[in-house]
Design an enzyme around this catalytic site. Sequence first.
Site, PDB file in Angstrom:
ATOM      1  N   ILE A  86       0.840  -1.204   0.000  1.00  0.00           N
ATOM      2  CA  ILE A  86       0.000   0.000   0.000  1.00  0.00           C
ATOM      3  C   ILE A  86       0.876   1.256   0.000  1.00  0.00           C
ATOM      4  O   ILE A  86       0.587   2.239  -0.700  1.00  0.00           O
ATOM      5  CB  ILE A  86      -0.929  -0.029   1.233  1.00  0.00           C
ATOM      6  N   TYR A 140      -1.376  -8.223  16.674  1.00  0.00           N
ATOM      7  CA  TYR A 140      -1.375  -7.321  15.510  1.00  0.00           C
ATOM      8  C   TYR A 140      -2.542  -6.340  15.612  1.00  0.00           C
ATOM      9  O   TYR A 140      -2.376  -5.127  15.474  1.00  0.00           O
ATOM     10  CB  TYR A 140      -1.473  -8.129  14.209  1.00  0.00           C
ATOM     11  N   LYS A 165      -2.509  -2.182  15.914  1.00  0.00           N
ATOM     12  CA  LYS A 165      -3.201  -1.248  14.999  1.00  0.00           C
ATOM     13  C   LYS A 165      -4.180  -0.369  15.794  1.00  0.00           C
ATOM     14  O   LYS A 165      -4.341   0.811  15.502  1.00  0.00           O
ATOM     15  CB  LYS A 165      -3.952  -2.012  13.896  1.00  0.00           C
TER      16      LYS A 165
END
Length: 318
Positions: A33, A185, A189
Site C-alpha cells: 500500500i 497485531y 493497529k
Amino acid sequence: MPNSALQSPPWDVHRLPRADGRTVLVTGGNAGIGYFAAEQLAGTGATVVLGSRDRAKAQAAIASIGARVPGARLRHLPLDLADPASVGTAPQGLGRLGLERLDAVVLNAGIALDHPPRRTGPDGHELMFATNHLGHFALTAHLAPLLRATPGSRIVTTGSFAAKSERLDLADLQSARDYKPKRAYARSKLAQMLFAVELDRRLRAAGSASLSVLVHPGGALDALTPARPPLHTPGTGERLGHLPLGLVVQGKDAAARPAVRAVLDPGVRGGPVLWSPRVFGLRGEPRPEPLWEHLADPATAAWLWEASCELTGHQPQF
Ligand SMILES: NC(=O)c1ccc[n+]([C@@H]2O[C@H](COP(=O)([O-])OP(=O)(O)OC[C@H]3O[C@@H](n4cnc5c(N)ncnc54)[C@H](OP(=O)(O)O)[C@@H]3O)[C@@H](O)[C@H]2O)c1
C-alpha cells in the site's frame, strides 16, 4: 451526532490535485500500500520520500515509480521503525536529503506476524507493537519540529479493520503474558488508531495548524494488485484464483487511496472521523465515517499516550 467533518466534498481518485513544492514521507513506501501511495503522490508533483529499512527495495521502488511517472521527485530515507536509533536519525536523514519542509507523513509501514513465538525488537518491545505503534509514535515526536514549521502539515495514520473488534489489555499492553499473533497485531493497529485520535485532540486543543488524519485501507490483497515488476509480480493463476474476492476486498493500489486523499484533499479537517473505503469499509473509494465507539474513548487514548511516552522516551509536541 452532527459532525461537520463527515461532510465530504467530491473527490476523484483519478484526478488528484497538484502538490508541486510539497514533501511527503511515506513509511514502508517500498512495498504494498505504501508503494502505491508513493506512486500516486509522485504523480501530483510532490517530492515523495520513501521511508524504508532496505536500500535495494527502496531503489527498486524508486525505479518503478520513475518509469511510470515522468519527472517524479523521489528520495529514500533509511528507516527501521523497530529500531529506536534508526527512528531517531530521521530528521537528520531528511536534512541530508536537502529537505527543509514536511507537508505530510504517512505512517503506513507495518508488520503482521502469523506464528508464535513472541518476538521483540532491539529495545525489547514486542515486535508488532514496537514497529507499528511505538516506532511511528517516536517518529512523529522526532519529526514534530519539522511538521510544526510546515504550515498545514498532516500526520496520516494507517489503522486497520482488524482493530474494530479488538480492545487493548492495559495490564498486558505488549502481550508479554498471553501472546496470540493475530490479536497482538490487531492491538498494535488499535494503539496506532488511538494515537491518531489523541494527537488530533491535542492538536485542536493547542490551536495547531497541523492535522492528524486517521485512515484505514480496507481489505487489500497482493493477488488483486496490479503488477509492478520486479517489486510485485502476481502469477496469472494467483490473480484468477482471487478474482471473486474482488467483490469484497481490493488491490493495494486502491487501498492506498484513503491515505492519498488524507494527504491531498483540502476538504479534510481534523476531528472525530476515520477515512476508509466506501463499501463496508473494505473496498471502494475513500470517504469519511464516524469514529468507532471504542476509538472515541478519551481516557484510554490519554493513558496510551502517556504509556507510549514512557516506553519510547519521546513525546510528540506541537
Ligand atoms: N493489506 C491489508 O489488507 C491491510 C488492512 C488493514 C491495514 N493494513 C495496514 O496497511 C499498512 C500497509 O500494509 P501492506 O498490506 O501494504 O503491507 P506490506 O505489503 O507487507 O508492506 C509493509 C511495508 O512496511 C514495511 N516495514 C515493515 N517493518 C518495517 C520496519 N521495521 N521499518 C520500516 N518499514 C517496515 C515493509 O518493508 P520491508 O519490505 O522492508 O519488509 C513494507 O514496505 C500496514 O500498516 C498494515 O497494517 C493493511
